[in-house]
Design an enzyme around this catalytic site. Sequence first.
Site, PDB file in Angstrom:
ATOM      1  CG  ASP A   1      57.842  23.837   8.332  1.00  0.00           C
ATOM      2  OD1 ASP A   1      59.045  23.720   8.646  1.00  0.00           O
ATOM      3  OD2 ASP A   1      57.092  22.876   8.066  1.00  0.00           O
TER       4      ASP A   1
HETATM    5  N1  URA Z   1      56.223  19.487  11.388  1.00  0.00           N
HETATM    6  C1  URA Z   1      56.182  20.159  10.226  1.00  0.00           C
HETATM    7  O1  URA Z   1      55.995  19.564   9.162  1.00  0.00           O
HETATM    8  N2  URA Z   1      56.341  21.505  10.246  1.00  0.00           N
HETATM    9  C2  URA Z   1      56.521  22.210  11.400  1.00  0.00           C
HETATM   10  O2  URA Z   1      56.631  23.437  11.371  1.00  0.00           O
HETATM   11  C3  URA Z   1      56.549  21.485  12.608  1.00  0.00           C
HETATM   12  C4  URA Z   1      56.399  20.122  12.576  1.00  0.00           C
END
Ligand code: URA
Length: 238
Positions: free
Chosen positions: A106
Amino acid sequence: MSRVALDRILQSQGFGTRRVCQRLVADGHVRIGGTLVRDPQREFDPVGIEFTVFDEPWVFREQVYLALNKPAGYECSRRPSHHPGVLSLLPEPMRCRGVQPVGRLDHDTTGLLLLSDDGRFIHHQSSPKRKVPKHYVASTHDPVTPELVAAMRAGVQLHDEPAPLAAVHCKAVGPNRIAITLAQGKYHQVKRMLAAAGNHCTALQRVAIGGLRLDALALPEGGWCHLGESELGLLSAG
Ligand code: URA
């Protein structure tokens, strides 16, 4: 490897079209092993060749395998829309030769991200069948309780999943910090699992993929490095 013309070598390394690479050489911007070469057609065995372009040193690599310590505020998508893309953290030739992230983090997640221009490697690493463990440390809004850890280990039901998802490993690492290892890579998985278990993720870092640990690479935030055979081997461990 057989001998290859210098303009083609530079093109393969991401320095632009063949014409651009010919100009770079003819204009005297390229040195091979310290020696200025002005003939773009001069042939070299590219394996292990060391060269400079505008005095910046490079080593010929047929494919590149990179680790990036992703900072917050960068998108992993091919066409970033709200934040700069992670590829903007790499030198231009890496983008030009087609380097792409392996999977996604993310925009607000930090930590270990692999990148490569080897399509087979990207496909292999991101295949859900491989179940490569991904290790995260999350900061949480509410304190990490034994019940939260137990729920993450037992499995929590997410809205769009047919069955509960469980962490492979999970433990508290501080009053508001929890280490979580996942074998899958579902959309926002860590954040959604913590939310489903009644807490809220305030920050998330990926600290390792398989046995490849971010701290062992000693990368500053936004820093990247090439991965060698032994480091790539660690991706199947841990
Ligand atoms: N889980 C998440 O919620 N976000 C990420 O970027 C990776 C794993």
